[in-house]
Design a protein around this motif. Sequence first.
Motif, PDB file in Angstrom:
ATOM      1  N   ILE A 177       3.717   4.920 -43.407  1.00 41.88           N
ATOM      2  CA  ILE A 177       4.193   3.744 -43.708  1.00 41.88           C
ATOM      3  C   ILE A 177       4.108   3.906 -45.346  1.00 41.88           C
ATOM      4  O   ILE A 177       4.549   2.790 -45.808  1.00 41.88           O
ATOM      5  N   THR A 178       2.829   4.829 -45.900  1.00 44.04           N
ATOM      6  CA  THR A 178       2.428   4.088 -47.382  1.00 44.04           C
ATOM      7  C   THR A 178       2.546   5.841 -48.131  1.00 44.04           C
ATOM      8  O   THR A 178       1.478   6.376 -47.015  1.00 44.04           O
ATOM      9  N   ASN A 179       2.287   5.460 -49.067  1.00 49.70           N
ATOM     10  CA  ASN A 179       1.745   7.284 -50.022  1.00 49.70           C
ATOM     11  C   ASN A 179       1.307   6.400 -51.406  1.00 49.70           C
ATOM     12  O   ASN A 179       2.033   6.085 -52.217  1.00 49.70           O
ATOM     13  N   VAL A 180      -0.257   6.503 -51.269  1.00 53.62           N
ATOM     14  CA  VAL A 180      -0.811   5.735 -52.518  1.00 53.62           C
ATOM     15  C   VAL A 180      -1.242   7.089 -53.189  1.00 53.62           C
ATOM     16  O   VAL A 180      -2.240   7.707 -52.971  1.00 53.62           O
ATOM     17  N   PRO A 181      -0.730   7.651 -54.191  1.00 54.88           N
ATOM     18  CA  PRO A 181      -0.981   8.261 -55.185  1.00 54.88           C
ATOM     19  C   PRO A 181      -1.985   8.455 -56.096  1.00 54.88           C
ATOM     20  O   PRO A 181      -2.338   7.295 -56.747  1.00 54.88           O
ATOM     21  N   ARG A 182      -2.967   8.816 -56.119  1.00 55.56           N
ATOM     22  CA  ARG A 182      -4.021   9.527 -57.251  1.00 55.56           C
ATOM     23  C   ARG A 182      -4.497   9.218 -58.632  1.00 55.56           C
ATOM     24  O   ARG A 182      -3.315   9.724 -59.166  1.00 55.56           O
ATOM     25  N   ASP A 200      -9.911  -5.975 -43.406  1.00 51.50           N
ATOM     26  CA  ASP A 200      -9.275  -6.907 -42.953  1.00 51.50           C
ATOM     27  C   ASP A 200      -8.701  -6.118 -41.786  1.00 51.50           C
ATOM     28  O   ASP A 200      -8.587  -4.577 -42.839  1.00 51.50           O
ATOM     29  N   SER A 201      -7.909  -6.305 -41.076  1.00 50.54           N
ATOM     30  CA  SER A 201      -6.462  -5.167 -40.641  1.00 50.54           C
ATOM     31  C   SER A 201      -5.621  -4.831 -41.197  1.00 50.54           C
ATOM     32  O   SER A 201      -4.816  -3.632 -40.573  1.00 50.54           O
ATOM     33  N   VAL A 202      -4.750  -5.177 -41.904  1.00 50.14           N
ATOM     34  CA  VAL A 202      -4.212  -5.896 -43.216  1.00 50.14           C
ATOM     35  C   VAL A 202      -4.484  -5.456 -44.441  1.00 50.14           C
ATOM     36  O   VAL A 202      -3.231  -4.996 -45.598  1.00 50.14           O
ATOM     37  N   THR A 203      -5.461  -5.226 -44.878  1.00 45.66           N
ATOM     38  CA  THR A 203      -6.230  -4.876 -45.982  1.00 45.66           C
ATOM     39  C   THR A 203      -7.273  -3.588 -46.544  1.00 45.66           C
ATOM     40  O   THR A 203      -8.033  -4.041 -45.535  1.00 45.66           O
ATOM     41  N   LYS A 218       2.189  -5.084 -44.661  1.00 45.59           N
ATOM     42  CA  LYS A 218       2.756  -6.553 -44.846  1.00 45.59           C
ATOM     43  C   LYS A 218       4.064  -5.755 -43.398  1.00 45.59           C
ATOM     44  O   LYS A 218       4.386  -4.901 -43.264  1.00 45.59           O
ATOM     45  N   GLU A 219       4.575  -6.853 -43.097  1.00 41.14           N
ATOM     46  CA  GLU A 219       5.761  -6.623 -41.682  1.00 41.14           C
ATOM     47  C   GLU A 219       6.913  -6.618 -43.316  1.00 41.14           C
ATOM     48  O   GLU A 219       7.608  -8.052 -43.778  1.00 41.14           O
ATOM     49  N   ARG A 220       8.215  -6.004 -42.561  1.00 39.96           N
ATOM     50  CA  ARG A 220       8.997  -5.639 -43.417  1.00 39.96           C
ATOM     51  C   ARG A 220      10.555  -6.418 -42.930  1.00 39.96           C
ATOM     52  O   ARG A 220      10.254  -6.290 -41.697  1.00 39.96           O
ATOM     53  N   HIS A 221      11.015  -7.364 -43.693  1.00 41.39           N
ATOM     54  CA  HIS A 221      12.291  -8.475 -42.758  1.00 41.39           C
ATOM     55  C   HIS A 221      13.223  -7.431 -41.958  1.00 41.39           C
ATOM     56  O   HIS A 221      13.499  -6.172 -42.425  1.00 41.39           O
ATOM     57  N   ALA A 222      13.199  -8.093 -40.790  1.00 40.25           N
ATOM     58  CA  ALA A 222      13.929  -7.335 -40.709  1.00 40.25           C
ATOM     59  C   ALA A 222      15.893  -6.402 -41.128  1.00 40.25           C
ATOM     60  O   ALA A 222      16.549  -5.976 -41.033  1.00 40.25           O
ATOM     61  N   SER A 230       8.697  -0.628 -40.337  1.00 39.99           N
ATOM     62  CA  SER A 230       8.763  -1.547 -39.787  1.00 39.99           C
ATOM     63  C   SER A 230       7.764  -2.790 -40.822  1.00 39.99           C
ATOM     64  O   SER A 230       7.665  -3.814 -41.143  1.00 39.99           O
ATOM     65  N   ARG A 231       6.776  -1.327 -41.646  1.00 43.05           N
ATOM     66  CA  ARG A 231       5.688  -2.277 -42.423  1.00 43.05           C
ATOM     67  C   ARG A 231       5.608  -1.459 -43.928  1.00 43.05           C
ATOM     68  O   ARG A 231       6.471  -0.161 -43.789  1.00 43.05           O
ATOM     69  N   TYR A 232       5.516  -2.236 -44.993  1.00 43.18           N
ATOM     70  CA  TYR A 232       5.150  -1.790 -45.804  1.00 43.18           C
ATOM     71  C   TYR A 232       4.086  -2.032 -46.378  1.00 43.18           C
ATOM     72  O   TYR A 232       3.146  -2.981 -46.294  1.00 43.18           O
ATOM     73  N   VAL A 233       3.464  -0.967 -47.752  1.00 41.13           N
ATOM     74  CA  VAL A 233       2.125  -2.000 -48.213  1.00 41.13           C
ATOM     75  C   VAL A 233       2.691  -2.487 -49.741  1.00 41.13           C
ATOM     76  O   VAL A 233       3.016  -1.380 -50.368  1.00 41.13           O
ATOM     77  N   GLU A 234       1.725  -3.022 -49.803  1.00 39.54           N
ATOM     78  CA  GLU A 234       1.884  -4.321 -51.540  1.00 39.54           C
ATOM     79  C   GLU A 234       0.754  -4.322 -52.372  1.00 39.54           C
ATOM     80  O   GLU A 234      -0.596  -4.437 -51.603  1.00 39.54           O
TER      81      GLU A 234
END
Length: 828
Positions: A177-182, A200-203, A218-222, A230-234
């Motif tokens: 669901i994501t790729n956070v480059p260094r 926690d489960s989402v942080t 976070k959950e992505r809106h339909a 279905s999820r993305y990272v902020e």
Amino acid sequence: MAEAEEQETGSLEESTDESEEEESEEEPKLKYERLSNGVTGILQKDAASCMTVHDKSCVKINQISLDESGEHMGVCSEDGKVQVFGLYSGEEFHETFDCPIKIVAVHPHFLRSSCKQFVTGGKKLLLFERSWMSRWKSSVLHEGEGNIRSVKWRGHLIAWANNMGVKIFDITSKQRITNVPRDDVSLRPDMYPCSLCWKDSVTLIIGWGMSVKVCSVKERHASEMRDLPSRYVEIVSQFETEFYISGLAPLCDQLVVLSYVKEVSEKTESEYCARPRLDIIQPLSETCEEISSDALTVRGFQENECRDYHLEYSEGEPLFYIVSPRDVVVAKERDQDDHIDWLLEKKKYEEALMAAEISQKNIKRHKILDIGLAYINHLVAKGEYDIAARKCQKILGKNAALWEYEVYKFKEIGQLRAISPYLPRGDPVLKPLIYEMILHEFLESDYEGFATLIREWPGDLYNNSVIVQAVRDHLKKDCQNRTLLKTLAELYTYDKNYSNALEIYLTLRHKDVFQLIHKHNLFGSIKDKIVLLMDFDSEKAVDMLLDNEDKISIKKVVEELEDRPELQHVYLHKLFKRDHHKGQRYHEKQISLYAEYDRPNLLPFLRDSIHCPLEKALEICQQRNFVEETVYLLSRMGNSRRALKMIMEELHDVDKAIEFAKEQDDGELWEDLILYSIDKPPFITGLLNNIGTHVDPILLIHRIKEGMEIPNLRDSLVKILQDYNLQILLREGCKKILVADSLSLLKKMHRTQMKGVLVDEENVCESCLSPVLPSDAAKPFSVVVFHCRHMFHKECLPVPSMSSPAQFCNICSAKHRGPGSAILEMKK
């Protein structure tokens, strides 16, 4: 934090600034404990933690991983072996790879049959799952971006770091669901590895180099999904630190950071490895706030690199493990005992005592009493004796032995006076010697302080006779000292030696003498001291004597005061004010006393007393030429004309004469007053102004001689006319009111009489006493009903005469009473 020299047995925690000489006033948040003691291999396992260790006695172990239950462990080693087994069961899986395995991570819920999964990381990230019939199958989650250097599994999310950045994989959707480059690609990933931790489960918190990122899943809106996961990272927070990050761990809403520190030597200007730091920070959106910072002295820190340090933590409890090649250190949150230790070290005894009282159920190593005693000793050492003595009340409480010990300590330093106000006076009660010792201290140096203690302390705290003797010894040197005399009287009172106490109080003219007499019923002792009491305070003395007539009679008091008539008068006057009849036998005597000492009250006395002899009073008043009193006595004796003459001839006060005439309301007096005033114009003016409402002014005006000049005559005549007009107006007004009221009442009576009157079978004829209505309704009848509501048969009423044709009620009319009234009166 105190700075310590580096040594193998030295403190784990040191100041972050080595050049700082003063101790930091900020209390540390964590405490540290070294688990290893120079050994080369350690395997430290906790129910919810794992750590990387080196074991040189066998194959190098790269990673150990536990599930959340702590019952299953995954181990990977340098020779490519991976083992997952149950610590308390025979369940086991092992696999050998053709390359070293750096990372292994077990599913957090591996205990469940549906969660038999783990991942390994080397060149690839492999997911192993147990399928049906207990077979294991593997699948590649990621490859091609270098070695996998860190993996953290939380819930359904797996986060890992390789040479390019950080990825997150969702096990449920089987999607990355994501790729956070260094950020800093100049740093070697093997020397400065990435640190991951799930808050926690989402942080997810990422630390790499000097950068920290806080990522929220976070959950992505339909409506936005389409072909996206279905999820993305902020990234909700991102900031830079001062040093290289070796490890991260969450602590509530804060963050624990293990940092690798390099500093430049001032002498050689070359870089060297400094002590690692463990910081607690508060992440903000673009920066962070440092809460605390500790520099740790671990063995061999001068030779370590950033990759040699690891920070692991225990889920559910604030335990943090700092792992280095030669040390394992546990960091714990400081408890209340540690907080009190720090306060005591900083000599903040009052705060330590307060903290111990608040958390007395939680502290284990400290006692409130020990802290309190240390606080008292600290205050005494500083010379703050008054504060130390005041604190004794709270700290020593009801412990009599400790109180006595502290008193002797204060005696040794010559500060008994400081502790005296705070000594217990009941529950507990100390030995009498303690109180006597303090009283002697005051008696030798401070009479006023000694007197204060005698007043405040109950008499049963010490041996009264010992203190009495000590005071008497001092009075031999200073027999007129009022403070000592008063104190001695109080001591006599405590000892129930009331006669001696009363004698001293009277000698001193002390206000407490009356309280002493009342409290201890000493009226028998004061019968021969009444003059002394009256000389001291006549008002209080008289009140006391009158309130206790049953104990000291009026006769006894008057006899004792015979030689002091002025005091006798004060007593008798107060007695007369209370009761006009109790002292009637002394009213004749009081006439002379009033005339001599209190003339203003003589006339009120003569008016109120019915027992004083008028002839004697008149004689005394005439001898002393008391005109007003003589006038009153003459009028009371019936000689009003002589009294009026005295007013006119001796007082020359026409207003008083007119007032006297009004009081007597005697026409002859008015005639005498007019005759006396007729040749005196000022008197005529006074009469014209005042007699209009009592005497006809014409009688006076006709007697005024022609040509006599009367001051303000016009104003007086105008006033007479105005008074007359006022009287006329008042009469007319009263007449109008009377007429209006009479008319109103007449109308009301007429309306009342015009109302119908109920006549039924219960009404009887007031003459024959038979029912007014016949039993046979068809039979003719005739009934007469008067306005007074009396009813008669017509035939029962007398026949009206020619002279008086009107009929009257036989009962209500006194003029016409017919036959039968006597019967009615008998009935009534």
